[in-house]
Design an enzyme around this catalytic site. Structure first.
Site, PDB file in Angstrom:
ATOM      1  N   ASN A  36       6.658  27.184   7.928  1.00  0.00           N
ATOM      2  CA  ASN A  36       7.550  28.185   8.340  1.00  0.00           C
ATOM      3  C   ASN A  36       9.114  27.557   8.512  1.00  0.00           C
ATOM      4  O   ASN A  36       9.318  26.616   9.223  1.00  0.00           O
ATOM      5  CB  ASN A  36       7.018  28.662   9.604  1.00  0.00           C
ATOM      6  CG  ASN A  36       8.057  29.677  10.552  1.00  0.00           C
ATOM      7  OD1 ASN A  36       9.046  30.013   9.749  1.00  0.00           O
ATOM      8  ND2 ASN A  36       7.886  30.138  11.583  1.00  0.00           N
TER       9      ASN A  36
ATOM     10  N   ALA B 187       5.917  23.869  10.942  1.00  0.00           N
ATOM     11  CA  ALA B 187       7.246  24.104  10.996  1.00  0.00           C
ATOM     12  C   ALA B 187       8.076  22.710  10.855  1.00  0.00           C
ATOM     13  O   ALA B 187       8.090  21.983   9.771  1.00  0.00           O
ATOM     14  CB  ALA B 187       7.902  25.047  12.039  1.00  0.00           C
ATOM     15  N   SER B 188       8.497  22.347  11.856  1.00  0.00           N
ATOM     16  CA  SER B 188       9.348  21.056  12.012  1.00  0.00           C
ATOM     17  C   SER B 188       8.883  19.795  11.345  1.00  0.00           C
ATOM     18  O   SER B 188       9.532  18.993  10.741  1.00  0.00           O
ATOM     19  CB  SER B 188       9.980  21.012  13.498  1.00  0.00           C
ATOM     20  OG  SER B 188       8.907  20.731  14.307  1.00  0.00           O
TER      21      SER B 188
ATOM     22  N   LYS C 118      11.930  28.789   9.249  1.00  0.00           N
ATOM     23  CA  LYS C 118      12.818  29.165  10.286  1.00  0.00           C
ATOM     24  C   LYS C 118      14.089  29.229   9.766  1.00  0.00           C
ATOM     25  O   LYS C 118      14.203  29.854   8.711  1.00  0.00           O
ATOM     26  CB  LYS C 118      12.375  28.176  11.490  1.00  0.00           C
ATOM     27  CG  LYS C 118      10.981  28.277  11.989  1.00  0.00           C
ATOM     28  CD  LYS C 118      10.904  27.611  13.366  1.00  0.00           C
ATOM     29  CE  LYS C 118       9.388  27.761  13.956  1.00  0.00           C
ATOM     30  NZ  LYS C 118       9.366  27.091  15.363  1.00  0.00           N
TER      31      LYS C 118
ATOM     32  N   ILE D 108       0.251  22.558  22.591  1.00  0.00           N
ATOM     33  CA  ILE D 108       1.705  22.788  22.451  1.00  0.00           C
ATOM     34  C   ILE D 108       2.471  21.764  22.831  1.00  0.00           C
ATOM     35  O   ILE D 108       2.109  21.036  24.053  1.00  0.00           O
ATOM     36  CB  ILE D 108       2.056  24.028  23.115  1.00  0.00           C
ATOM     37  CG1 ILE D 108       1.176  25.287  22.611  1.00  0.00           C
ATOM     38  CG2 ILE D 108       3.681  24.321  23.230  1.00  0.00           C
ATOM     39  CD1 ILE D 108       1.541  26.449  23.187  1.00  0.00           C
TER      40      ILE D 108
ATOM     41  N   GLU E 295      -1.828  28.958  18.992  1.00  0.00           N
ATOM     42  CA  GLU E 295      -1.450  27.848  19.258  1.00  0.00           C
ATOM     43  C   GLU E 295      -2.421  27.535  20.744  1.00  0.00           C
ATOM     44  O   GLU E 295      -2.150  28.058  21.880  1.00  0.00           O
ATOM     45  CB  GLU E 295       0.105  27.523  19.887  1.00  0.00           C
ATOM     46  CG  GLU E 295       1.084  28.142  18.846  1.00  0.00           C
ATOM     47  CD  GLU E 295       2.523  27.808  19.110  1.00  0.00           C
ATOM     48  OE1 GLU E 295       2.685  27.100  19.943  1.00  0.00           O
ATOM     49  OE2 GLU E 295       3.191  28.388  18.467  1.00  0.00           O
TER      50      GLU E 295
ATOM     51  N   GLY F 185      -0.342  20.988  17.127  1.00  0.00           N
ATOM     52  CA  GLY F 185      -1.642  19.783  17.475  1.00  0.00           C
ATOM     53  C   GLY F 185      -1.735  19.172  15.875  1.00  0.00           C
ATOM     54  O   GLY F 185      -2.406  18.516  15.898  1.00  0.00           O
TER      55      GLY F 185
ATOM     56  N   HIS G 146       6.252  36.470  15.547  1.00  0.00           N
ATOM     57  CA  HIS G 146       6.140  34.893  16.001  1.00  0.00           C
ATOM     58  C   HIS G 146       6.895  34.777  17.503  1.00  0.00           C
ATOM     59  O   HIS G 146       7.525  35.900  17.648  1.00  0.00           O
ATOM     60  CB  HIS G 146       7.299  34.404  15.100  1.00  0.00           C
ATOM     61  CG  HIS G 146       7.249  32.790  15.304  1.00  0.00           C
ATOM     62  ND1 HIS G 146       8.109  32.292  16.218  1.00  0.00           N
ATOM     63  CD2 HIS G 146       6.404  31.739  14.535  1.00  0.00           C
ATOM     64  CE1 HIS G 146       7.637  30.814  15.836  1.00  0.00           C
ATOM     65  NE2 HIS G 146       6.840  30.666  15.062  1.00  0.00           N
TER      66      HIS G 146
END
Lengths: 229, 229, 229, 229
Positions: free
Chosen positions: D17, D209-210, D19, D153, D148, D188, D101
């Site tokens: 993602n 994502a990140s 973003k 998380i 998640e 995770g 999301h």
């Protein structure tokens, strides 16, 4: 005083949604509540869902019916200016709430977070504008889902004159996701015969609005709605 | 009974926003309202802005202060389940309302439509989270705008210890858009000296929340806030 | 390549809002953009405001007109799944954006935060559904406000046949809040005569949609709209 | 060209993602897409979910991976300024979309209406911020739900080091509502071992994502993520 312990959960539920109709807000809400309070409910649980502003006054005016609120926010105590806290609703006499009404849609987590917050304190009727919403809401396990069978919206056809499968299939769909959820019929109900038919086809009650709130004689309309229980 | 005619409009306005703090909702809202009602207001108009659920009970419990609601919807009578109708607020005792609080932002037309609907019935304090919002809101001509000068947010610096220009420039900016709008200082106010300073620098009052609602002795805090009027 | 330096700011602005009409999205957006690109603009600045999905392809297809986006979010880089970042719009060829269209209302701070973020990079036309919104938006100082004079909505009356005061008063009201804001007429414009009349009465341009996007011959409609400049 | 027919549906799905991270928007999105396109996917389906503005350019730049959008609106063609129409996304190269999301929550009917609109044209991964949302979404039968597990998380604990029941119970809960829904692990997961563990415990893929978009060497991170397939 009425309370959760007084309720016979298997009794049919008849919810009148006062919305913000002129006739059913302010003093009008109290008047309508008293009319409902004086009725022979014939074993049904009668609920009037009122404006947050009216909750306190209406709750104080009745003995036999339940007073619900029309919306709640799943918030904690704190910095939530203008939001509707469940505990304040309880303290002001609410015994239940509508949520996700078509006129006040919320996201999924709004319902998901609200349910555990009010468990044991408030009953919840989640409203579904269509069958898909009903399925999704059923997965969240509210006590009640009010569903409008698409063919019955608009009021031309009543549950009594419709193909019985329309109602029983709708009820069946929700029960297939979660058999514990009780289903209220939210469209096609105007008479006592309609209420009786809805129950016969598997609904546990009905959700009404303008049929009662805009009636010139609400007592007569309500008496008729309850007449075949 | 208090009422619009009893209000001296030039009096400083002190609004306490009860939000949904546990201490200032339900019975707590009534208790706080009575504490405010018993104070010597020293010429100020005292307002408690409460939950919609508490409006009716709090209004019935006080004589000297005004009770406002924290939010309203610019809706007509009808199919608006869960919305907060201005007329119902009036009927339940509201004399004013907050709108567009940072915790409950609305679009421009929400404020624009609400103002003419409540004219002559409810006073409106539109909240601005920054100077740009204040400018835009000023163009809509609400009676009051509560503005938080950015340098004062967080409460470390009070209006008394800050550069006076911070407050007077903020007031001046709003007045430059619309000189008829009265400005409430919504940050940096914790003591009577702060209230006096805010007024001296051009504000017409203050908007407070946790300083009062979370105080162990709200009466003492309020007395101090009013002490230098 | 066209760019901010090529624009003659005093030129009348003609914005065509492609919305999500079938005829003006996807390949249709490119086709419409090319039609506009080939027109003799007669000194006007022509803008096509397209879907975010179409921005890149449409920008690459034209030389003479500007391509704008229909909405932006005032967000920073980071965790904003699904939001429309101004810098990405610039990188994909946008030269301006609509904001607060009646079909996509935002709160005041959305506009207030967006304007400084895009200054010098994108022009902004804030849309106002009524005069109050226009006043509030004017206080935020966007380059353009598109306003629909209430009497002209619906299209039966054009600016040419209407009482001239309807348009000039609308323009005057916005200019009274902020004389630097340019006003686009967003209703009552279907012909070249209407465009000329709008400009004569104080507007700096027009915002159009279905008159162009649903036309069987958009080139002819556009040529007519530009004919009296 | 890749397309639905080229996809092996049982292959693990790895969605990145983008973003609105600075590194994965505009040209950065194209660069990241090319890195992914050049990887040995080891049998996995690789997806990059990009900004609407970037969809067209990214789709044109890749051959082996799928490009998805991050949000869509369940609207028809017409007056929907600024909304994201599914057909325009398809026309610009989208093969799927994220929806709901946590950074872009929608109401239930938004998802419910979108799914039939895009059936056969776009795959949908509905995101669930918690288990209740996952249950409700499962009832709507999207192809994928990204969930998640609450304990994972924040990223301190990975699926590999966690109690295996955390992941398998989460997957089991969704499958109990609707066994046809495939579950992506959305927390995770940072390494190839984590991906392998997630699959072993019942997930059909991962949503990242990140970990990728903010990596100094995204190719190395991705290669590691795919290393144990």
């Amino acid at each position: 005083m009425r309370g959760p312990n007084r309720r016979i959960m298997s009794a049919p539920l008849v919810i009148v949604n006062a919305k913000t109709y002129e006739s059913s807000q302010g003093d009008g809400a109290v008047t309508l509540a008293r009319i409902m309070d004086d009725l022979d409910s014939r074993g049904a649980r009668l609920v009037l869902a009122v404006s947050a502003f009216d909750l306190s006054a209406v709750s104080a005016a009745v003995e036999n019916i339940e007073v619900w609120t029309q919306h709640l926010d799943p918030i904690g105590f704190g910095s939530n200016t203008g939001r509707l806290h469940p505990n304040t609703a309880v303290e002001r006499g609410a015994q239940g709430t509508l949520i996700n009404h078509a006129e006040n849609k919320v996201d999924i987590s709004h319902v998901g977070e609200l349910l555990p917050m009010v468990e044991g304190k408030l009953e919840v009727c989640a409203c579904a504008a269509d069958l898909q919403e009903a399925e999704a809401l059923a997965a969240l396990s509210p006590m009640y889902i009010a569903i409008e069978p698409p063919e019955l919206i608009g009021g031309v056809i009543s549950v009594t004159t419709a193909d019985p499968a329309i109602v029983s299939d709708t009820v069946g769909l929700v029960k297939s996701v979660n058999p514990a959820v009780r289903v209220l019929c939210g469209a096609g109900v105007n008479t006592g015969e309609d209420v009786a038919t809805a129950l016969k086809l598997g609904a546990d009650g009905v959700l009404l609005a303008s049929a009662v709130t805009k009636a010139s004689d609400p007592a007569a309309v309500l008496a008729n709605l309850l007449s075949q229980l």
